[in-house]
Scaffold this motif. Sequence first.
Motif, short mmCIF file in Angstrom:
data_model
loop_
_atom_site.label_atom_id
_atom_site.label_comp_id
_atom_site.label_asym_id
_atom_site.label_seq_id
_atom_site.Cartn_x
_atom_site.Cartn_y
_atom_site.Cartn_z
N TRP A 145 8.03 12.25 -0.41
CA TRP A 145 9.24 12.12 0.38
C TRP A 145 9.17 11.04 1.47
N TYR A 148 12.83 10.31 2.74
CA TYR A 148 13.30 11.45 3.53
C TYR A 148 12.68 11.40 4.92
N GLU A 190 11.94 7.82 -4.93
CA GLU A 190 11.44 8.78 -3.94
C GLU A 190 10.37 9.64 -4.56
N THR A 193 10.86 13.43 -6.05
CA THR A 193 12.17 13.73 -6.61
C THR A 193 12.63 12.53 -7.42
N ASP A 194 13.92 12.25 -7.46
CA ASP A 194 14.39 11.16 -8.31
C ASP A 194 14.98 10.01 -7.51
N ILE A 197 18.27 10.51 -5.15
CA ILE A 197 18.02 11.07 -3.82
C ILE A 197 17.32 10.05 -2.94
#
Length: 220
Positions: A145, A148, A190, A193-194, A197
């Motif tokens: 992440w 994020y 990321e 995840t994909d 996102i």
Amino acid sequence: YGALGLRAASRLGFPVKDTTWFGLTRHFEVVRERKGPRASLVLVREGDEATAPTAGGTVAAPTAVMVPEVAGFLYSTRETRPWSSMVCAGIASLELARHELVAAKSPKATSTFVAEVEVRVLAGWAWLDAHWAVDRNAGHPGSLWPYYALYALERAAIFSRVRTVGGRDWYFEGAVQILLRRHKDGHWDEAGTDKTIGTCFALLFLKRATVPLAVTTDGR
């Protein structure tokens, strides 16, 4: 995200109980890292006089603040160490909860409470200063992440009105990393995840999408 949802509800006129905001601050006391070292922290915030030219034409040096304890925030009490995205989430949530309580003139927003929240916020910024990274989610056991984490940093910095941390321009450094890692078709991957996102988080950071908190009567 729950805190952001509560803020959205509040801005639309749906009342949020003082006990809910107060409980949010207590949550981040429970999951706060313990027994961290003392540290000297230099933050430049929006509107700080330290960023203005002096009479001699130079820029005054920002003032260092002694932080009693460097302390990040854990994802939960089951975790053993903080990582960047969660520390930023803690800072942003504390800033938001304090702002809402002060703005509402809640009896819970005593001077002692406001000061306690400030200590926790500064402790979180001191953790980020000590573990500074814009190319990864610092401290995360799986190195997941990263975008994020950057979006979380943007959110914390906007809510705290922070321009630089230890002399580092968080937006410039983060934007450089994002632009360097952009794929030719315009997406960002990321880890964890994909690409959809990851691309959303990257764009939110670049846009500085977080709406700042309004300045309250106590200047926060």
